[in-house]
Design an enzyme around this catalytic site. Structure first.
Site, short mmCIF file in Angstrom:
data_model
loop_
_atom_site.label_atom_id
_atom_site.label_comp_id
_atom_site.label_asym_id
_atom_site.label_seq_id
_atom_site.Cartn_x
_atom_site.Cartn_y
_atom_site.Cartn_z
N ASP A 92 -0.90 -3.96 -0.03
CA ASP A 92 0.61 -4.08 0.48
C ASP A 92 0.35 -5.02 1.88
OD1 ASP A 92 1.64 -1.23 0.90
OD2 ASP A 92 0.27 -0.33 2.02
N LYS A 122 2.65 -4.28 -2.94
CA LYS A 122 4.32 -3.10 -2.42
C LYS A 122 3.90 -3.28 -1.12
CE LYS A 122 1.74 1.18 -0.71
NZ LYS A 122 3.00 1.05 0.28
N GLU A 124 6.76 -1.00 1.35
CA GLU A 124 7.91 0.19 1.81
C GLU A 124 9.55 0.23 1.96
OE1 GLU A 124 5.46 2.36 5.32
OE2 GLU A 124 3.71 2.60 4.53
N GLU A 191 5.03 9.21 -1.77
CA GLU A 191 4.56 10.06 -0.81
C GLU A 191 4.84 11.15 0.60
OE1 GLU A 191 1.94 8.12 1.96
OE2 GLU A 191 1.22 8.35 2.17
O1 KIV Z 1 -1.75 2.26 3.20
C1 KIV Z 1 -1.79 2.63 1.91
O2 KIV Z 1 -3.13 3.36 1.36
C2 KIV Z 1 -0.81 2.87 1.15
C3 KIV Z 1 -1.32 3.84 0.35
C4 KIV Z 1 -1.38 5.69 0.88
C5 KIV Z 1 -0.63 4.80 -0.33
O3 KIV Z 1 0.06 2.53 0.80
#
Ligand code: KIV
Length: 291
Positions: A92, A122, A124, A191
Site C-alpha cells: 500500500d 495499491k 487511493e 471501501e
Molecule cells: O490499509 C489497509 O489495510 C487497507 C484495507 C482496509 C483495504 O487499505
C-alpha cells in the site's frame, strides 16, 4: 487460470485476479504486516495479501493511517515477502508517497517492487491520481485502485463514514471505477459504500472489485487481519466479522505466564538443562573452597 511456477508453487498474479473474476471465483484477501502472519495466511490458501498502511493503526498504535511512511511500509513488506510463496503480495503506497508528483509515485512504487519484493501496489483515489497510476502501470507494476471510504482522506471526510450515498457521489464513484480500469488497474478496492452500488460497479467492470464494507456482490473481499482476529480494540466497524477473540486469548496466556513465574510453576524440570553431575560436583567443591 494463469499462474507462474516458482519451486513447485503456483503463484497468484495480477492476471490471476482478472481470470478469477471471469471464472466467477471469489477472491479472498487479508492484510499482513509481519512474517508469521504472512506465512499462515499463505499456508491457509489466501489469494492476496495486502501490506496495508493500516499497519500504522493496528501494529504501531497510531491514531490514523496518515503516519505510515515509505520506510515503515518497506520494512513490513520485506517481512511479509519472506513468508509468502503463493499469494499475490500487494503493498500500500502511504500518504504523501504518491500525491506530490508522478515521479515520486513511480519511484516509491519501484521501491516496493525492487527493495521489498512486492508483486503489486495499491493507492487511493480516482481522477486526481490518474497520472500516477498511468506512470506506474506503464513501468510494468500492477496497480490496485481504492475508492469509496479512503482512510488517507480521513480529515477531508471528517471520519470513517459511509461514502457515495448520494446520486452525484455514486455517479462519480462509478465513473472513477471505470477510469481506474481504463488506466490499467488490475482490480479496485471498494471501501464502505452501499452494497447495491458495489454490486452495480462490480457488474460494470471487467476487473475485480475487492470489497471491504461493500457487500457480498463484490468479486472479492478484504479485511484488516487484526479486526477479524479480534486484535484491535479501539473500534469495530459494522462490516467486520470477528473469527476469533485473539486479543483476549493472548491476554489470558500472558496472565497464566505471569502467575506461573510468580508461583514458581514455571520453568519446570522439562524446561531446564541439567548439568553433568561430576562437573557440577567439581564446580560446587571449587566454589565452597573459595569461601
Ligand atoms: O490499509 C489497509 O489495510 C487497507 C484495507 C482496509 C483495504 O487499505
Amino acid at each position: 487460470m494463469s499462474t507462474e511456477t516458482t519451486a513447485n508453487v503456483k503463484r497468484v498474479t495480477a492476471t490471476t485476479f482478472i481470470e478469477m473474476k471471469r471464472e466467477g471465483k471469489p477472491i479472498a484477501m487479508l492484510t499482513a504486516y509481519d512474517y508469521p502472519t504472512a506465512l499462515y495466511l499463505d499456508k491457509a490458501g489466501i489469494d492476496g495479501i495486502l501490506v496495508g498502511d493500516s499497519v500504522a493503526m493496528v501494529e504501531l498504535g497510531c491514531e490514523t493511517t496518515l503516519e505510515a511512511t515509505m520506510d515503515i511500509m518497506v520494512h513490513h513488506t520485506k517481512a511479509v515477502r519472506r513468508g509468502v510463496k503463493r499469494a499475490l503480495l500487494v503493498a500500500d503506497l502511504p500518504f504523501m508517497s504518491y500525491q506530490i508528483s508522478t515521479e515520486r509515485a513511480l519511484e516509491n512504487a519501484g521501491r516496493f517492487v525492487q527493495e521489498a519484493g512486492a508483486d503489486a501496489v495499491k493507492l487511493e483515489g480516482g481522477e486526481v491520481v490518474a497520472d500516477q497510476i498511468e506512470a506506474i502501470v506503464d513501468a510494468g507494476i500492477p496497480v490496485m485502485g481504492h475508492l469509496g471510504m479512503t482512510p488517507q482522506s480521513f480529515h477531508k471526510f471528517g471520519g470513517y463514514g459511509l461514502q457515495a450515498t448520494t446520486t452525484e457521489a455514486a455517479r462519480r464513484l462509478i465513473d472513477e471505477a471505470l477510469l481506474l480500469q481504463d488506466l490499467g488497474c488490475f482490480s479496485v478496492v471498494l471501501e464502505k459504500i452501499p452494497s447495491e452500488l458495489a454490486a452495480l460497479v462490480s457488474k460494470k467492470l471487467a476487473i475485480p472489485t475487492i470489497g471491504i464494507g461493500a457487500g457480498v456482490s463484490c468479486d472479492g473481499q478484504v479485511l484488516v487481519t487484526h479486526d477479524m482476529l479480534g486484535m484491535f480494540e479501539r473500534f469495530k466497524p459494522k462490516f467486520v466479522k470477528q473469527y476469533l477473540q485473539l486479543g483476549a486469548l493472548i491476554q489470558q496466556a500472558f496472565g497464566e505466564y505471569i502467575d506461573d513465574v510468580r508461583t514458581k510453576r514455571f520453568p519446570a524440570e522439562s524446561h531446564s538443562y541439567p548439568m553433568d553431575p561430576e562437573v557440577f560436583a567439581e564446580i560446587e567443591r571449587m566454589v565452597q573452597e573459595e569461601r
